[in-house]
Design a protein around this motif. Structure first.
Motif, PDB file in Angstrom:
ATOM      1  N   ALA A  10       0.803  -1.220   0.000  1.00  0.00           N
ATOM      2  CA  ALA A  10       0.000   0.000   0.000  1.00  0.00           C
ATOM      3  C   ALA A  10       0.840   1.277   0.000  1.00  0.00           C
ATOM      4  N   PRO A  11       1.892   1.376   0.832  1.00  0.00           N
ATOM      5  CA  PRO A  11       2.689   2.611   0.811  1.00  0.00           C
ATOM      6  C   PRO A  11       3.295   2.900  -0.557  1.00  0.00           C
ATOM      7  N   LEU A  12       3.751   1.856  -1.247  1.00  0.00           N
ATOM      8  CA  LEU A  12       4.351   2.057  -2.562  1.00  0.00           C
ATOM      9  C   LEU A  12       3.302   2.487  -3.576  1.00  0.00           C
ATOM     10  N   TYR A  13       2.109   1.879  -3.522  1.00  0.00           N
ATOM     11  CA  TYR A  13       1.032   2.272  -4.429  1.00  0.00           C
ATOM     12  C   TYR A  13       0.676   3.736  -4.222  1.00  0.00           C
ATOM     13  N   LEU A  14       0.546   4.144  -2.970  1.00  0.00           N
ATOM     14  CA  LEU A  14       0.184   5.532  -2.681  1.00  0.00           C
ATOM     15  C   LEU A  14       1.274   6.490  -3.139  1.00  0.00           C
ATOM     16  N   LEU A  34      -7.417   6.977 -12.997  1.00  0.00           N
ATOM     17  CA  LEU A  34      -7.551   5.531 -12.814  1.00  0.00           C
ATOM     18  C   LEU A  34      -6.909   5.077 -11.505  1.00  0.00           C
ATOM     19  N   LEU A  35      -5.751   5.650 -11.174  1.00  0.00           N
ATOM     20  CA  LEU A  35      -5.093   5.276  -9.928  1.00  0.00           C
ATOM     21  C   LEU A  35      -5.875   5.755  -8.708  1.00  0.00           C
ATOM     22  N   VAL A  36      -6.456   6.944  -8.794  1.00  0.00           N
ATOM     23  CA  VAL A  36      -7.237   7.461  -7.668  1.00  0.00           C
ATOM     24  C   VAL A  36      -8.501   6.630  -7.477  1.00  0.00           C
ATOM     25  N   ILE A  37      -9.184   6.329  -8.570  1.00  0.00           N
ATOM     26  CA  ILE A  37     -10.373   5.474  -8.483  1.00  0.00           C
ATOM     27  C   ILE A  37      -9.991   4.102  -7.950  1.00  0.00           C
ATOM     28  N   GLY A  38      -8.846   3.576  -8.425  1.00  0.00           N
ATOM     29  CA  GLY A  38      -8.385   2.280  -7.940  1.00  0.00           C
ATOM     30  C   GLY A  38      -8.113   2.289  -6.445  1.00  0.00           C
ATOM     31  N   ALA A  39      -7.564   3.395  -5.943  1.00  0.00           N
ATOM     32  CA  ALA A  39      -7.325   3.501  -4.506  1.00  0.00           C
ATOM     33  C   ALA A  39      -8.642   3.483  -3.734  1.00  0.00           C
ATOM     34  N   GLY A  40      -9.660   4.152  -4.283  1.00  0.00           N
ATOM     35  CA  GLY A  40     -10.971   4.113  -3.645  1.00  0.00           C
ATOM     36  C   GLY A  40     -11.563   2.722  -3.644  1.00  0.00           C
ATOM     37  N   THR A  41     -11.389   2.009  -4.759  1.00  0.00           N
ATOM     38  CA  THR A  41     -11.891   0.639  -4.857  1.00  0.00           C
ATOM     39  C   THR A  41     -11.217  -0.266  -3.827  1.00  0.00           C
ATOM     40  N   MET A  42      -9.897  -0.142  -3.710  1.00  0.00           N
ATOM     41  CA  MET A  42      -9.165  -0.990  -2.758  1.00  0.00           C
ATOM     42  C   MET A  42      -9.431  -0.581  -1.315  1.00  0.00           C
ATOM     43  N   SER A  43      -9.813   0.672  -1.109  1.00  0.00           N
ATOM     44  CA  SER A  43     -10.177   1.105   0.242  1.00  0.00           C
ATOM     45  C   SER A  43     -11.494   0.468   0.678  1.00  0.00           C
ATOM     46  N   PHE A  52      -5.910   7.972   4.350  1.00  0.00           N
ATOM     47  CA  PHE A  52      -4.560   8.102   3.797  1.00  0.00           C
ATOM     48  C   PHE A  52      -4.600   8.209   2.277  1.00  0.00           C
ATOM     49  N   ALA A  53      -5.469   7.417   1.655  1.00  0.00           N
ATOM     50  CA  ALA A  53      -5.586   7.456   0.197  1.00  0.00           C
ATOM     51  C   ALA A  53      -6.095   8.818  -0.267  1.00  0.00           C
ATOM     52  N   VAL A  54      -7.097   9.347   0.426  1.00  0.00           N
ATOM     53  CA  VAL A  54      -7.659  10.656   0.076  1.00  0.00           C
ATOM     54  C   VAL A  54      -6.597  11.750   0.238  1.00  0.00           C
ATOM     55  N   LEU A  55      -5.893  11.723   1.358  1.00  0.00           N
ATOM     56  CA  LEU A  55      -4.881  12.750   1.630  1.00  0.00           C
ATOM     57  C   LEU A  55      -3.760  12.700   0.593  1.00  0.00           C
TER      58      LEU A  55
END
Length: 211
Positions: A10-14, A34-43, A52-55
């Protein structure tokens, strides 16, 4: 089907998401959306902590906006012209401004980022117009919050409601976001097209009227 990169820590993805969102305003190598949406999906399935993903996404958007604003406000684009890759980036920025036709206003900085190329055009136009820095930072922050919430929300809702793999859910959210953006852009284009003929119309000169 998994989104490329969902198997990395997760830290590397972010960190990658932050870098892509930051650079996307200048050089859209990979669609940051796509990466931001993907982070929301994985959240949605607890792979990431949503705050953390939002920030991270917001920080990449805000700092990228500030960098481009200062680049144009302080007339530093001549530095780009020293290099072949820099000239290519400079042309891309200018083309984005010309195509979007963005007015240098704080409202544009907030709202136009939702249109294709709108983030680059609105921020660069604000820099060229030398809008005051502090109000610009607030406008960019507001726009970044809305942009991040919209994309992260698309991914979170798609992941939580469909139960599909992260990749499919992220692509579904991306399709919805792209469709909304395309409809909005088309609506604005139609309104501009309808206003154009009126702008060229001139009232008849009284001196030419028959007495």
């Amino acid at each position: 089907m998994d989104l490329p990169g969902t198997d990395i820590p997760a830290p590397l993805y972010l960190l990658v998401m932050f870098a892509v969102v930051f650079v996307d305003v200048v050089l859209p190598v990979v669609p940051s959306e796509l990466l931001v949406i993907g982070a929301g999906t994985m959240s949605s399935d607890s792979r990431f902590l949503l705050p953390f993903a939002v920030l991270t996404a917001f920080a990449g958007s805000w700092l990228g906006d500030i960098a481009i604003f200062l680049l144009f406000r302080r007339r530093l684009t001549h530095f780009l012209d020293r290099f072949r890759w820099g000239r290519s980036i400079h042309r891309g920025l200018r083309n984005a401004i010309e195509k979007a036709g963005t007015s240098p206003t704080y409202a544009a900085v907030v709202a136009v980022r939702f249109l294709p190329g709108g983030r680059t055009a609105s921020v660069a136009a604000a820099g060229i117009a030398e809008l005051p820095f502090r109000p610009f930072m607030l406008a960019a922050a507001g726009g970044g919050v809305l942009w991040t919430a919209w994309l992260m929300g698309l991914g979170f809702v798609a992941g939580a409601s469909t139960g599909l793999p992260a990749g499919i859910s992220a692509l579904l959210g991306m399709a919805v976001g792209t469709l909304v953006g395309a409809i909005t852009a088309a609506t604005i284009a139609v309104k501009k097209h309808r206003k154009a003929p009126k702008a060229h119309e001139h009232p008849e000169d009284p001196g030419t009227q028959a007495s």
